[in-house]
Enzyme design. Structure first.
Site, short mmCIF file in Angstrom:
data_model
loop_
_atom_site.label_atom_id
_atom_site.label_comp_id
_atom_site.label_asym_id
_atom_site.label_seq_id
_atom_site.Cartn_x
_atom_site.Cartn_y
_atom_site.Cartn_z
N SER A 109 33.99 -9.40 -35.75
CA SER A 109 34.17 -8.69 -34.49
C SER A 109 35.36 -7.73 -34.59
CB SER A 109 34.31 -9.72 -33.36
OG SER A 109 34.27 -9.12 -32.10
N ASP A 159 23.20 -7.57 -29.82
CA ASP A 159 24.62 -7.89 -29.69
C ASP A 159 25.25 -6.97 -28.64
OD1 ASP A 159 27.36 -8.15 -29.99
OD2 ASP A 159 27.31 -8.23 -32.17
N HIS A 190 26.35 -11.98 -30.50
CA HIS A 190 27.66 -11.72 -31.10
C HIS A 190 28.28 -12.94 -31.82
CE1 HIS A 190 30.92 -8.85 -31.52
NE2 HIS A 190 31.79 -9.78 -31.15
C1 MLT Z 1 36.38 -4.58 -30.49
O1 MLT Z 1 37.09 -4.26 -29.54
O2 MLT Z 1 36.76 -4.62 -31.66
C2 MLT Z 1 34.96 -4.94 -30.19
O3 MLT Z 1 34.59 -4.55 -28.92
C3 MLT Z 1 34.69 -6.39 -30.38
C4 MLT Z 1 35.55 -7.22 -29.49
O4 MLT Z 1 36.63 -7.56 -29.89
O5 MLT Z 1 35.14 -7.52 -28.36
#
Ligand code: MLT
Length: 212
Positions: A109, A159, A190
């Site tokens: 992520s 996702d 996710h």
């Molecule tokens: C991010 O901000 O890197 C992406 O949206 C994934 C998350 O951290 O939610």
């Protein structure tokens, strides 16, 4: 096992049993820390040295790797700054901990998104990368050449935090810069699933230069 602060990052280092196996750098998602992906790394690369690292940015009290303006709306200037800082950290850690060569990054992520940012700016810092639930952010620097760098993208089928179009844009950008990109769907959405470390392990085994 070592837990300390190195170059401003909290780290969790687990020495591997195989000095020839590529060291694995583990980068957590939003709200995570340096411990989150250690078990993941132990499944993906059981004999490798594992280095869990904590991002230094805070959103309130929530840990991150770089700032954002809202969900999926990256602060690209900060992403660029933090990606450069991460590259410097990796090089310093490699020397300090006596790594056999550049590590393979495995990020989830937000940790995958900073890794992708690094790959858009620098070649030669990583030996490979597993990007879990990553999406496009920075565009690749003109003239960037990755020369077959292995990159495994592990995606969610639907996702909400890494939409299909931005997953595919990232894959195209990496391939366009010469990375050997492979994509697999390992989750309905996710969250990580057990299919993720299994896929990372299988992928690592196919790259003899990365060891496992
Ligand atoms: C991010 O901000 O890197 C992406 O949206 C994934 C998350 O951290 O939610």
């Amino acid at each position: 096992m070592t837990e300390t602060v190195f170059h401003g990052h909290h780290i969790h280092l687990v020495e591997g049993s195989d000095p020839d196996a590529a060291p694995i750098l583990l980068l957590h998602g939003t709200g995570g820390d340096e411990h989150d992906l250690i078990q993941f790394g132990q499944i993906a690369a059981p004999r490798a040295t594992l280095l869990g690292v904590r991002g230094t940015q805070l959103e309130g009290t929530t840990t991150r790797w770089f700032r954002r303006h809202g969900e999926g709306r990256f602060d690209l200037e900060d992403l660029e700054t933090q990606a450069a800082g991460l590259a410097a950290f990796i090089e310093a850690a490699g020397q300090h901990f006596g790594f056999s060569g550049p590590p393979v990054a495995m990020g989830y992520s937000n940790g995958a998104n900073i890794t992708a940012g690094l790959l858009m700016r620098r070649a030669g810092v990583l030996r490979g990368a597993v990007l879990m639930r990553a999406m496009s952010g920075l565009a690749p620097l003109a003239g960037l050449v990755h020369g077959g760098l292995p990159v495994l993208m592990l995606n969610g089928r639907s996702d909400p935090f890494a939409p299909q179009d931005r997953q595919q844009e990232l894959a195209r950008q990496l391939a366009g810069a010469g990375a050997a990109v492979e994509q697999r769907v390992t989750s309905p959405g996710h969250p990580l699933t057990m299919a993720d470390p299994a896929a990372a392990r299988e992928w690592l085994r196919r790259w003899p230069s990365a060891g496992s």
